[in-house]
Motif scaffolding. Structure first.
Motif, short mmCIF file in Angstrom:
data_model
loop_
_atom_site.label_atom_id
_atom_site.label_comp_id
_atom_site.label_asym_id
_atom_site.label_seq_id
_atom_site.Cartn_x
_atom_site.Cartn_y
_atom_site.Cartn_z
N TYR A 72 1.35 -11.05 -5.30
CA TYR A 72 2.68 -10.97 -4.68
C TYR A 72 3.19 -12.37 -4.29
O TYR A 72 4.12 -12.51 -3.51
CB TYR A 72 2.68 -10.02 -3.48
CG TYR A 72 2.70 -8.57 -3.93
CD1 TYR A 72 3.89 -7.94 -4.28
CD2 TYR A 72 1.53 -7.84 -4.05
CE1 TYR A 72 3.92 -6.64 -4.72
CE2 TYR A 72 1.54 -6.52 -4.50
CZ TYR A 72 2.74 -5.93 -4.83
OH TYR A 72 2.77 -4.63 -5.29
N VAL A 109 9.13 -9.01 -7.33
CA VAL A 109 8.93 -9.54 -5.98
C VAL A 109 10.07 -10.51 -5.68
O VAL A 109 9.95 -11.73 -5.91
CB VAL A 109 7.55 -10.24 -5.88
CG1 VAL A 109 7.22 -10.57 -4.43
CG2 VAL A 109 6.45 -9.40 -6.50
N PHE A 180 5.74 -13.46 4.93
CA PHE A 180 4.34 -13.10 4.65
C PHE A 180 3.50 -14.38 4.78
O PHE A 180 3.70 -15.11 5.74
CB PHE A 180 4.27 -12.38 3.29
CG PHE A 180 4.98 -11.03 3.34
CD1 PHE A 180 4.30 -9.89 3.77
CD2 PHE A 180 6.33 -10.91 3.05
CE1 PHE A 180 4.95 -8.67 3.89
CE2 PHE A 180 6.99 -9.69 3.18
CZ PHE A 180 6.29 -8.57 3.58
N ARG A 214 9.65 -1.60 -9.63
CA ARG A 214 9.28 -1.29 -8.25
C ARG A 214 9.62 -2.56 -7.49
O ARG A 214 9.15 -3.65 -7.82
CB ARG A 214 7.78 -0.96 -8.18
CG ARG A 214 7.23 -0.72 -6.78
CD ARG A 214 6.72 -1.99 -6.15
NE ARG A 214 6.06 -1.76 -4.86
CZ ARG A 214 5.71 -2.73 -4.04
NH1 ARG A 214 5.94 -3.98 -4.34
NH2 ARG A 214 5.12 -2.45 -2.90
N ASP A 216 9.58 -4.99 -4.43
CA ASP A 216 8.79 -5.33 -3.25
C ASP A 216 9.70 -5.60 -2.05
O ASP A 216 10.74 -6.24 -2.19
CB ASP A 216 7.96 -6.58 -3.57
CG ASP A 216 6.86 -6.83 -2.55
OD1 ASP A 216 6.06 -5.91 -2.32
OD2 ASP A 216 6.81 -7.94 -1.99
N VAL A 217 9.28 -5.12 -0.88
CA VAL A 217 10.03 -5.27 0.38
C VAL A 217 11.55 -5.31 0.20
O VAL A 217 12.22 -6.27 0.58
CB VAL A 217 9.54 -6.43 1.28
CG1 VAL A 217 8.23 -6.06 1.96
CG2 VAL A 217 9.37 -7.73 0.55
N PHE A 352 0.74 0.31 10.25
CA PHE A 352 0.28 -1.07 10.10
C PHE A 352 -0.02 -1.65 11.47
O PHE A 352 0.63 -1.30 12.45
CB PHE A 352 1.36 -1.91 9.42
CG PHE A 352 1.51 -1.60 7.97
CD1 PHE A 352 0.57 -2.05 7.06
CD2 PHE A 352 2.58 -0.86 7.51
CE1 PHE A 352 0.70 -1.77 5.71
CE2 PHE A 352 2.72 -0.57 6.17
CZ PHE A 352 1.78 -1.03 5.26
N ARG A 420 -6.60 -3.80 3.70
CA ARG A 420 -6.13 -3.74 2.32
C ARG A 420 -7.14 -4.04 1.22
O ARG A 420 -6.91 -3.67 0.07
CB ARG A 420 -4.90 -4.61 2.16
CG ARG A 420 -3.79 -4.20 3.16
CD ARG A 420 -2.47 -4.82 2.83
NE ARG A 420 -2.59 -6.24 2.57
CZ ARG A 420 -1.62 -6.99 2.12
NH1 ARG A 420 -0.44 -6.47 1.87
NH2 ARG A 420 -1.79 -8.27 1.91
N ARG A 424 -8.79 -1.55 -2.70
CA ARG A 424 -8.57 -2.28 -3.96
C ARG A 424 -9.87 -2.51 -4.73
O ARG A 424 -9.93 -3.33 -5.64
CB ARG A 424 -7.90 -3.62 -3.67
CG ARG A 424 -6.55 -3.47 -2.99
CD ARG A 424 -5.94 -4.80 -2.60
NE ARG A 424 -4.64 -4.59 -1.96
CZ ARG A 424 -3.88 -5.57 -1.46
NH1 ARG A 424 -4.29 -6.82 -1.54
NH2 ARG A 424 -2.73 -5.29 -0.90
O1 ISL Z 1 2.77 -5.74 6.48
C1 ISL Z 1 3.46 -4.83 6.81
C2 ISL Z 1 3.71 -4.51 8.20
O2 ISL Z 1 3.09 -5.40 9.06
C3 ISL Z 1 4.05 -3.96 5.76
O3 ISL Z 1 5.10 -3.22 6.21
C4 ISL Z 1 4.50 -4.80 4.58
O4 ISL Z 1 5.74 -5.36 4.86
C5 ISL Z 1 4.63 -4.01 3.37
O5 ISL Z 1 3.43 -3.38 3.16
C6 ISL Z 1 5.04 -4.92 2.23
O6 ISL Z 1 4.14 -4.85 1.18
C7 ISL Z 1 4.46 -5.43 -0.04
O7 ISL Z 1 4.77 -6.79 0.06
C8 ISL Z 1 3.73 -7.66 0.49
C9 ISL Z 1 2.44 -7.45 -0.28
O8 ISL Z 1 1.39 -8.11 0.36
C10 ISL Z 1 2.10 -5.97 -0.40
O9 ISL Z 1 0.95 -5.79 -1.17
C11 ISL Z 1 3.29 -5.28 -0.99
O10 ISL Z 1 3.09 -3.93 -1.26
C12 ISL Z 1 4.22 -9.07 0.30
O11 ISL Z 1 4.68 -9.25 -1.00
#
Ligand code: ISL
Length: 552
Positions: A72, A109, A180, A214, A216-217, A352, A420, A424
């Motif tokens: 990511y 992403v 992140f 898909r 991401d965020v 989380f 996490r 995996r």
């Molecule tokens: O970390 C969180 C809350 O503290 C989650 O809500 C997080 O924002 C969410 O899981 C986002 O995940 C996605 O983006 C991340 C990556 O590490 C994850 O694997 C992905 O699914 C950053 O790219």
């Protein structure tokens, strides 16, 4: 080669009722022998995915990446990481999947990239105020010497969301935002070049046959103007009303992306990862000119039980009805503890940031519930996601040695939040001991060690075994395809004990899930199509589900 037509209800596009199998490439199958899953491994196992009976595959990020966050952190959105293979292999995989009747969803992403991305490297080399820096969110620090972060935002992985850079002349300089890890600088989506670049990346993969993305965020790309401090209000603490999430401006991006996917032939889809709690605000992402679908995470959060789950299902139906979008049910993914483990704990809910590691669990109970949950989610209206290994009944590996853990969340939370890596762990395919066919004999050890007890959970051990989780999934998915009322479409609750979920779909199909503490009689039926466990003299036992054909 047999071509299976993806499931479509009459007049309903495929994605409204699709079952999508999530492949975490690094942990699926290793073709090259380095202990890391790759595209060659996926290609060799495509028939397994076809035989499971799903409609599509979502691949977690496979791009060139230093792997600071499992891919990511993308350094090149138009090429494949050498650990996973080559672009030509990704193209071949897509073609082969299509031949088998499987659609392909690519993970994109857009909130952030890798600190090794050429644009970020150029930003570091350029000066404050430059065009290079404007593609990211660089700001001067606070305090007399600028040595305090520009605001009080925290990274999702712990610590400040800001990191200070050293300017070319060696002096401490500006700070950049990363929601992140520090290796994942956030893009500035107010910058036209960023928008144009992602439109071009979308086209790159659509031109190569991708059936969708898909995202991401998908709720975090746009930040509140002026990047104000997070207010210490209850709403902000609870996850709503944060200046870096769910800003109104984000919807314009999804409208732009929708115009791109709509301009391609076939039904190409946008599926958002939208962790937004407010139902009305969540639904906005699914308006008819924005994303086609978003993960329905409510069951991931919900405790096991008829009362809470009925509420989740009803709320979700109301939410999706607001915009005419389908739900996309999820039980597990690469970010949350596997549901066999969650459902065996005293507290079966998830969130989380709540320490979960090592909380005692009863795997037998968790497995029984996971079997019932498969019948539940695959009978509910809409689509569903199956995370690789769900179909084998894999559990969360909680006793990984500290030194093998790679999740940045684990490191940055000072080892308090390590949810996490344990979901995996590489897939067990065959044989009696690790690597369980994940890699060929003589290969390097898998990148995370597999538990010896997975011997009984390999695909080889489960295939054809009557009471295995794999057989259950195959049966459920075969029946789902064969039953016209399933997938997209209406559902109706039947009268039942509050701790029992009983509903009908289409013409004469019923699903009953008993979450009460005693057996319950089944409603009058013609045939039990499938049950998640043995029935008893009183009917459907606790934590068991059945699919029925009702009396006509
Ligand atoms: O970390 C969180 C809350 O503290 C989650 O809500 C997080 O924002 C969410 O899981 C986002 O995940 C996605 O983006 C991340 C990556 O590490 C994850 O694997 C992905 O699914 C950053 O790219």
């Amino acid at each position: 080669m047999v071509v299976i037509e993806p499931q479509t209800q009459a007049g309903s596009p495929w994605w409204r009722g699709a079952v999508v199998y999530q492949v975490y490439v690094r942990s699926f199958a290793d073709g090259s022998g380095d202990g890391i899953g790759d595209i060659a491994g996926v290609r060799a196992r495509l028939p397994y995915i076809r035989d499971l009976g799903v409609d599509a595959i979502w691949f977690n990020p496979w791009y060139v990446s230093p792997q600071a966050d499992g891919g990511y952190d993308v350094a090149d959105y138009r090429d494949i990481d050498p650990a996973f293979g080559t672009l030509a292999e990704a193209e071949a995989l897509t073609e082969e999947a299509h031949t088998l009747g499987l659609r392909v969803i690519v993970d994109i992403v857009p909130n952030h990239c890798s600190d090794r991305h050429p644009w970020f490297q150029a930003a570091l080399a350029a000066s404050p105020g430059s065009a290079e820096r404007d593609r990211f969110l660089f700001r001067p620090g606070r305090g007399a010497s600028g040595d305090e972060p520009p605001n009080n935002w925290s990274s999702n992985f712990g610590g400040s969301a800001w990191t200070r850079v050293t300017e070319q002349d060696g002096t401490p300089g500006e700070w950049y935002l990363h929601l992140f890890a520090p290796e994942q600088p956030d893009f500035n989506w107010a910058n036209a070049e960023v928008r144009a670049e992602f439109e071009s990346v979308l086209r790159f993969w659509l031109d190569r046959g991708a059936d969708g993305f898909r995202i991401d965020v998908a709720n975090a790309l746009v930040k509140a103007p002026g990047l104000p401090d997070l207010a210490p209000t209850a709403a902000a603490r609870a996850g709503d009303d944060r200046p870096y999430e769910d800003q109104d401006g984000v919807h314009e991006i999804w409208r732009e992306w929708r115009r791109v996917t709509d301009s391609y032939p076939g039904d190409r889809v946008l599926v958002g990862e939208v962790w937004v709690r407010d139902r009305e605000r969540y639904a906005r992402y699914l308006r008819s000119d924005e994303l086609h679908a978003a993960f329905t995470f409510d069951l991931v959060r919900s405790p096991w039980g008829g009362v809470p789950m009925r509420k989740v299902i009803d709320t979700s139906r109301e939410t999706h009805r607001l915009v005419g979008a389908p739900a996309s049910w999820v039980l597990s993914n690469h970010d949350v503890p596997r549901h066999v483990t969650r459902y065996g704990r005293a507290d079966t809910s998830f969130d989380f940031g709540h320490a979960q590691l090592g909380v005692p669990t009863d795997r037998e109970l968790g497995t029984r519930r996971a079997r019932a949950a498969a019948l539940l989610t695959l009978a509910l209206p809409g689509g569903a996601y199956v995370y690789q290994g769900d179909e084998l009944g894999l559990w969360e590996v909680e006793d990984l040695p500290d030194e093998v853990r790679q999740d940045p969340m684990w490191r940055r939370s000072a080892h308090t939040d390590g949810v996490r890596d344990g979901c995996r762990v590489p897939m067990p395919w065959s044989g009696d001991e690790p690597p369980f066919g994940f890699s060929a004999p003589g290969a390097a050890s898998p990148w995370l060690p597999q538990p010896a007890e997975w011997k009984g959970l390999t695909a080889e051990a489960q295939v054809g075994a009557e009471s295995s989780m794999l057989s259950l999934y195959r049966d459920v998915l075969r029946l789902r395809r064969a039953t016209p009322g399933l997938g997209d479409g209406p559902m109706a609750w039947s009268p039942s004990d509050p701790n029992v979920l009983a509903f009908t779909r289409g013409d004469g199909f019923a699903c009953v899930v008993n979450m009460s503490d005693h057996s319950v009689p089944l409603p009058p039926h013609d045939e039990i199509l499938l049950a998640s466990g043995p029935l008893d003299v009183d009917g459907l036992p606790t934590d068991t589900a059945a699919w029925l054909r009702l009396d006509r």
